[in-house]
Motif scaffolding. Structure first.
Motif, PDB file in Angstrom:
ATOM      1  N   VAL A  51       0.837  -1.197   0.000  1.00 43.18           N
ATOM      2  CA  VAL A  51       0.000   0.000   0.000  1.00 43.18           C
ATOM      3  C   VAL A  51       0.877   1.254   0.000  1.00 43.18           C
ATOM      4  O   VAL A  51       0.596   2.223  -0.709  1.00 43.18           O
ATOM      5  CB  VAL A  51      -0.938   0.004   1.221  1.00 43.18           C
ATOM      6  CG1 VAL A  51      -1.751   1.298   1.283  1.00 43.18           C
ATOM      7  CG2 VAL A  51      -1.868  -1.200   1.179  1.00 43.18           C
ATOM      8  N   CYS A  64       2.015   2.061  -3.426  1.00 39.31           N
ATOM      9  CA  CYS A  64       0.991   2.778  -4.192  1.00 39.31           C
ATOM     10  C   CYS A  64       0.920   4.238  -3.774  1.00 39.31           C
ATOM     11  O   CYS A  64       0.828   5.144  -4.617  1.00 39.31           O
ATOM     12  CB  CYS A  64      -0.369   2.121  -3.990  1.00 39.31           C
ATOM     13  SG  CYS A  64      -0.556   0.482  -4.709  1.00 39.31           S
ATOM     14  N   MET A  65       0.963   4.477  -2.482  1.00 44.79           N
ATOM     15  CA  MET A  65       0.884   5.840  -1.976  1.00 44.79           C
ATOM     16  C   MET A  65       2.044   6.685  -2.478  1.00 44.79           C
ATOM     17  O   MET A  65       1.873   7.871  -2.791  1.00 44.79           O
ATOM     18  CB  MET A  65       0.869   5.828  -0.452  1.00 44.79           C
ATOM     19  CG  MET A  65      -0.412   5.258   0.144  1.00 44.79           C
ATOM     20  SD  MET A  65      -0.316   5.008   1.947  1.00 44.79           S
ATOM     21  CE  MET A  65       0.046   6.681   2.507  1.00 44.79           C
ATOM     22  N   LEU A  74       1.495   8.427  -5.614  1.00 46.41           N
ATOM     23  CA  LEU A  74       0.493   9.493  -5.569  1.00 46.41           C
ATOM     24  C   LEU A  74       0.897  10.673  -4.693  1.00 46.41           C
ATOM     25  O   LEU A  74       0.245  11.718  -4.719  1.00 46.41           O
ATOM     26  CB  LEU A  74      -0.833   8.920  -5.068  1.00 46.41           C
ATOM     27  CG  LEU A  74      -1.491   7.898  -5.999  1.00 46.41           C
ATOM     28  CD1 LEU A  74      -2.577   7.111  -5.262  1.00 46.41           C
ATOM     29  CD2 LEU A  74      -2.075   8.588  -7.222  1.00 46.41           C
ATOM     30  N   THR A 114      -5.427   6.214  -2.809  1.00 45.86           N
ATOM     31  CA  THR A 114      -5.111   4.794  -2.947  1.00 45.86           C
ATOM     32  C   THR A 114      -6.324   3.944  -2.596  1.00 45.86           C
ATOM     33  O   THR A 114      -6.645   2.974  -3.291  1.00 45.86           O
ATOM     34  CB  THR A 114      -3.929   4.412  -2.036  1.00 45.86           C
ATOM     35  OG1 THR A 114      -2.771   5.165  -2.423  1.00 45.86           O
ATOM     36  CG2 THR A 114      -3.614   2.924  -2.148  1.00 45.86           C
ATOM     37  N   ASP A 115      -7.027   4.302  -1.528  1.00 49.39           N
ATOM     38  CA  ASP A 115      -8.235   3.574  -1.129  1.00 49.39           C
ATOM     39  C   ASP A 115      -9.279   3.588  -2.246  1.00 49.39           C
ATOM     40  O   ASP A 115      -9.915   2.575  -2.533  1.00 49.39           O
ATOM     41  CB  ASP A 115      -8.841   4.183   0.134  1.00 49.39           C
ATOM     42  CG  ASP A 115      -8.033   3.876   1.383  1.00 49.39           C
ATOM     43  OD1 ASP A 115      -7.189   2.967   1.335  1.00 49.39           O
ATOM     44  OD2 ASP A 115      -8.259   4.549   2.411  1.00 49.39           O
ATOM     45  N   PHE A 141      -0.545  -0.586 -10.430  1.00 49.41           N
ATOM     46  CA  PHE A 141      -1.546  -0.484  -9.366  1.00 49.41           C
ATOM     47  C   PHE A 141      -2.333  -1.787  -9.248  1.00 49.41           C
ATOM     48  O   PHE A 141      -2.599  -2.270  -8.143  1.00 49.41           O
ATOM     49  CB  PHE A 141      -2.519   0.667  -9.652  1.00 49.41           C
ATOM     50  CG  PHE A 141      -2.046   2.016  -9.196  1.00 49.41           C
ATOM     51  CD1 PHE A 141      -1.848   2.282  -7.846  1.00 49.41           C
ATOM     52  CD2 PHE A 141      -1.802   3.034 -10.109  1.00 49.41           C
ATOM     53  CE1 PHE A 141      -1.426   3.539  -7.418  1.00 49.41           C
ATOM     54  CE2 PHE A 141      -1.371   4.284  -9.693  1.00 49.41           C
ATOM     55  CZ  PHE A 141      -1.175   4.539  -8.348  1.00 49.41           C
TER      56      PHE A 141
END
Length: 210
Positions: free
Chosen positions: A58, A61-62, A65, A77-78, A172
């Motif tokens: 996670v 992914c963050m 961004l 991400t959520d 992703f």
């Protein structure tokens, strides 16, 4: 995790599903005021969020961004993770996304009096606009982020976020699949939740004739 993932991770219990859905709007020990299984769903939600926030996949992914969202990268991400869950729904559920969404809506409406005030305010919008189903469409993510940026402190960088999603879509997707497999295992193992996926069949019980 966002709305769709939290509801999905509740298994087949309507009470746990309800608690998991409203948890962000139940602060501190207020969960103790709810029925036992709803309270369990609230505590499950909090554990899911903690597991998610600490997971290295996670965080990867963050990091993609953070240039546009900084400390709010986890929120985006959520949202993206809900998209990948919805877009690949037939790999995770025995029922269709529409059937699942309609059942969730019915649970929310039949327990309307238990909902926190803020949930009562946005629930009609969520149902009317079929928000849970809309996550399956990549372009719908732009609208979701735009609404969030107008109503919350999320930075208004929706176009940039969509550009990153398009450019890094496969990355992703791969990170989500790996992470979500671990998340399902965590929820089933630590919380006793049974999530019936297409490869998971109900046990056949043979009835003995007397």
């Amino acid at each position: 995790m966002n709305y769709l993932a939290h509801i999905y991770l509740s298994g087949d219990s309507d009470e746990i599903l309800l608690g998991n859905f409203i948890a962000d709007y139940v602060k501190g020990n207020k969960y103790l005021e709810y029925p036992e299984q709803v309270s369990y769903g609230i505590r499950l939600h909090r554990s899911i969020d903690l597991f998610t926030d600490q997971h290295p996949l996670v965080k990867e992914c963050m990091n993609m961004l953070k240039p546009g969202y900084g400390r709010y990268a986890g929120i985006v991400t959520d949202v993206f993770f809900d998209h990948f869950l919805a877009a690949n729904w037939n790999q995770y559920s025995e029922c269709t996304l529409r059937q699942f969404s309609k059942h969730a809506h019915a649970v929310f409406l039949s327990n309307f009096l238990l909902l926190p005030f803020r949930v009562k305010q946005f629930l009609p919008f969520l149902i009317q606009h079929k928000r849970l189903e809309s996550y399956a469409h990549r372009d719908s993510m732009f609208q979701v982020l735009e609404i969030m940026s107008r109503r919350t402190s999320l930075p208004a960088n929706s176009e940039w976020a969509m550009q990153v999603l398009h450019q890094e879509y496969d990355q992703f997707d791969a990170l989500f699949r790996s992470f979500f497999a671990e998340m399902i295992d965590y929820v089933e193992t630590d919380f006793g939740i049974i999530i019936l996926r297409p490869e998971i069949k109900r046990p056949i019980i043979e009835l003995r004739r007397t």
